[in-house]
Design a protein around this motif. Structure first.
Motif, PDB file in Angstrom:
ATOM      1  N   GLY A  34       5.622  -7.101  22.161  1.00  0.00           N
ATOM      2  CA  GLY A  34       5.596  -7.142  23.613  1.00  0.00           C
ATOM      3  C   GLY A  34       6.007  -5.800  24.198  1.00  0.00           C
ATOM      4  N   SER A  35       6.742  -5.015  23.427  1.00  0.00           N
ATOM      5  CA  SER A  35       7.062  -3.631  23.748  1.00  0.00           C
ATOM      6  C   SER A  35       7.127  -2.874  22.422  1.00  0.00           C
ATOM      7  CB  SER A  35       8.383  -3.525  24.515  1.00  0.00           C
ATOM      8  OG  SER A  35       9.446  -3.999  23.718  1.00  0.00           O
ATOM      9  N   TRP A  36       7.052  -1.562  22.502  1.00  0.00           N
ATOM     10  CA  TRP A  36       7.005  -0.728  21.296  1.00  0.00           C
ATOM     11  C   TRP A  36       8.396  -0.310  20.860  1.00  0.00           C
ATOM     12  CZ3 TRP A  36       2.662  -0.330  18.634  1.00  0.00           C
ATOM     13  CH2 TRP A  36       1.459  -0.581  19.283  1.00  0.00           C
ATOM     14  N   SER A  37       8.605  -0.243  19.542  1.00  0.00           N
ATOM     15  CA  SER A  37       9.854   0.294  18.980  1.00  0.00           C
ATOM     16  C   SER A  37       9.529   1.063  17.705  1.00  0.00           C
ATOM     17  CB  SER A  37      10.856  -0.824  18.689  1.00  0.00           C
ATOM     18  OG  SER A  37      10.338  -1.720  17.724  1.00  0.00           O
ATOM     19  N   ASN A  38      10.396   1.998  17.389  1.00  0.00           N
ATOM     20  CA  ASN A  38      10.201   2.799  16.184  1.00  0.00           C
ATOM     21  C   ASN A  38      10.614   2.004  14.950  1.00  0.00           C
ATOM     22  OD1 ASN A  38       9.253   5.121  17.479  1.00  0.00           O
ATOM     23  ND2 ASN A  38      11.337   5.782  17.927  1.00  0.00           N
ATOM     24  N   THR A  39      10.022   2.369  13.837  1.00  0.00           N
ATOM     25  CA  THR A  39      10.370   1.823  12.535  1.00  0.00           C
ATOM     26  C   THR A  39      10.356   2.997  11.560  1.00  0.00           C
ATOM     27  OG1 THR A  39       9.858   0.023  11.002  1.00  0.00           O
ATOM     28  CG2 THR A  39       8.001   1.214  11.905  1.00  0.00           C
ATOM     29  N   PRO A  40      10.879   2.849  10.366  1.00  0.00           N
ATOM     30  CA  PRO A  40      10.896   3.991   9.446  1.00  0.00           C
ATOM     31  C   PRO A  40       9.501   4.582   9.199  1.00  0.00           C
ATOM     32  CG  PRO A  40      12.286   2.250   8.610  1.00  0.00           C
ATOM     33  CD  PRO A  40      11.537   1.680   9.795  1.00  0.00           C
ATOM     34  N   ASP A  41       9.460   5.887   8.980  1.00  0.00           N
ATOM     35  CA  ASP A  41       8.204   6.571   8.692  1.00  0.00           C
ATOM     36  C   ASP A  41       7.670   6.202   7.315  1.00  0.00           C
ATOM     37  OD1 ASP A  41       8.314   7.897  11.110  1.00  0.00           O
ATOM     38  OD2 ASP A  41       9.169   9.730  10.260  1.00  0.00           O
ATOM     39  N   MET A  42       6.358   6.333   7.155  1.00  0.00           N
ATOM     40  CA  MET A  42       5.720   6.165   5.853  1.00  0.00           C
ATOM     41  C   MET A  42       6.168   7.312   4.946  1.00  0.00           C
ATOM     42  SD  MET A  42       1.786   5.181   6.915  1.00  0.00           S
ATOM     43  CE  MET A  42       1.353   6.883   7.219  1.00  0.00           C
ATOM     44  N   PRO A  43       6.046   7.156   3.606  1.00  0.00           N
ATOM     45  CA  PRO A  43       6.467   8.224   2.703  1.00  0.00           C
ATOM     46  C   PRO A  43       5.589   9.478   2.770  1.00  0.00           C
ATOM     47  CG  PRO A  43       5.703   6.301   1.467  1.00  0.00           C
ATOM     48  CD  PRO A  43       5.685   5.943   2.905  1.00  0.00           C
ATOM     49  N   ALA A  44       4.399   9.387   3.343  1.00  0.00           N
ATOM     50  CA  ALA A  44       3.519  10.548   3.472  1.00  0.00           C
ATOM     51  C   ALA A  44       2.631  10.360   4.696  1.00  0.00           C
ATOM     52  CB  ALA A  44       2.649  10.711   2.219  1.00  0.00           C
ATOM     53  N   SER A  45       2.139  11.462   5.239  1.00  0.00           N
ATOM     54  CA  SER A  45       1.218  11.403   6.376  1.00  0.00           C
ATOM     55  C   SER A  45      -0.166  10.981   5.888  1.00  0.00           C
ATOM     56  CB  SER A  45       1.138  12.765   7.050  1.00  0.00           C
ATOM     57  OG  SER A  45       2.398  13.115   7.580  1.00  0.00           O
ATOM     58  N   GLN A  46      -0.805  10.083   6.643  1.00  0.00           N
ATOM     59  CA  GLN A  46      -2.083   9.525   6.230  1.00  0.00           C
ATOM     60  C   GLN A  46      -2.804   9.000   7.466  1.00  0.00           C
ATOM     61  OE1 GLN A  46      -2.993   9.864   3.181  1.00  0.00           O
ATOM     62  NE2 GLN A  46      -4.394   8.273   2.570  1.00  0.00           N
ATOM     63  N   TYR A  47      -4.140   9.024   7.461  1.00  0.00           N
ATOM     64  CA  TYR A  47      -4.897   8.427   8.561  1.00  0.00           C
ATOM     65  C   TYR A  47      -6.137   7.740   8.014  1.00  0.00           C
ATOM     66  CZ  TYR A  47      -8.256  12.310   8.498  1.00  0.00           C
ATOM     67  OH  TYR A  47      -9.206  13.227   8.132  1.00  0.00           O
ATOM     68  N   GLY A  48      -6.685   6.836   8.832  1.00  0.00           N
ATOM     69  CA  GLY A  48      -7.915   6.147   8.464  1.00  0.00           C
ATOM     70  C   GLY A  48      -7.744   5.136   7.351  1.00  0.00           C
ATOM     71  N   GLN A  49      -6.553   4.576   7.195  1.00  0.00           N
ATOM     72  CA  GLN A  49      -6.323   3.599   6.143  1.00  0.00           C
ATOM     73  C   GLN A  49      -6.870   2.227   6.533  1.00  0.00           C
ATOM     74  OE1 GLN A  49      -1.927   4.417   6.107  1.00  0.00           O
ATOM     75  NE2 GLN A  49      -2.279   4.204   3.915  1.00  0.00           N
ATOM     76  N   ALA A  50      -7.213   1.418   5.535  1.00  0.00           N
ATOM     77  CA  ALA A  50      -7.436  -0.010   5.739  1.00  0.00           C
ATOM     78  C   ALA A  50      -6.053  -0.657   5.743  1.00  0.00           C
ATOM     79  CB  ALA A  50      -8.303  -0.576   4.620  1.00  0.00           C
ATOM     80  N   ALA A  51      -5.908  -1.780   6.443  1.00  0.00           N
ATOM     81  CA  ALA A  51      -4.602  -2.431   6.551  1.00  0.00           C
ATOM     82  C   ALA A  51      -4.722  -3.922   6.301  1.00  0.00           C
ATOM     83  CB  ALA A  51      -4.013  -2.188   7.936  1.00  0.00           C
ATOM     84  N   ALA A  52      -3.619  -4.507   5.867  1.00  0.00           N
ATOM     85  CA  ALA A  52      -3.546  -5.944   5.623  1.00  0.00           C
ATOM     86  C   ALA A  52      -2.139  -6.420   5.932  1.00  0.00           C
ATOM     87  CB  ALA A  52      -3.884  -6.247   4.165  1.00  0.00           C
ATOM     88  N   GLY A  53      -2.007  -7.716   6.170  1.00  0.00           N
ATOM     89  CA  GLY A  53      -0.697  -8.326   6.264  1.00  0.00           C
ATOM     90  C   GLY A  53      -0.188  -8.567   7.658  1.00  0.00           C
TER      91      GLY A  53
END
Length: 167
Positions: A34-53
């Motif tokens: 309902g609003s945005w919040s930060n969460t820990p960063d991924m271990p590496a920078s990446q874009y265009g990934q497929a996602a699940a879950g």
């Protein structure tokens, strides 16, 4: 604004990760409730990934710059897990959690559209191939009931085909 980010979850409980913001690849991730919040960063920078879950059990698969990169989110931290066996980018994917996911199609590391389909349950297993090799396709569903559609076989050949998988 971030483009080419991956997202998992629902419209009221989602996680968005990676992408290009605004001119460089990012490893950032954010939660939406309902609003945005930060969460820990991924271990590496990446874009265009497929996602699940879901927001608390997500998987990011493939993308760029590391084609085989696979990461798991457990609700509090990201972990790099078994990389996709043949890598790829421009795939679609889906699944119920970070241990029940699938990915299909995309572009292999040589730049060719692929018909590869894989499932992830803690390790990678091949599924029957798509009937039509394609990249930049769309899809959704879970490991036992999935749909892929659209995409292209290579520039600029669009694919107007839908395929379903019943497990």
């Amino acid at each position: 604004a971030t483009k080419q980010a991956a997202a998992a979850g629902t419209k009221t409980a989602a996680i968005v990760f990676g992408g290009v913001a605004p001119s460089s690849v990012t490893n950032g991730s954010r939660l939406y409730n309902g609003s945005w919040s930060n969460t820990p960063d991924m271990p590496a920078s990446q874009y265009g990934q497929a996602a699940a879950g879901t927001q608390t059990s997500a998987l990011g698969m493939g993308g760029e710059p590391n084609n085989g990169f696979t990461i798991s989110y457990n609700g509090s931290s990201w972990t790099e897990v078994a990389g996709m066996p043949s890598g790829g980018k421009g795939q679609t994917g889906g699944g119920a959690s970070n241990t029940s996911a699938w990915v299909a199609g995309g572009q292999d590391p040589s730049g060719n559209a692929t018909n590869q389909a894989l499932t992830y349950t803690g390790s990678w297993t091949s599924l029957p191939n798509l009937n039509t090799a394609r990249e930049t396709l769309n899809g959704g569903g879970v490991v036992t009931s999935a749909l892929v559609y659209g995409g292209k076989t290579g520039p600029p050949s669009a694919v107007a085909t839908t395929e379903s998988y019943n497990g």
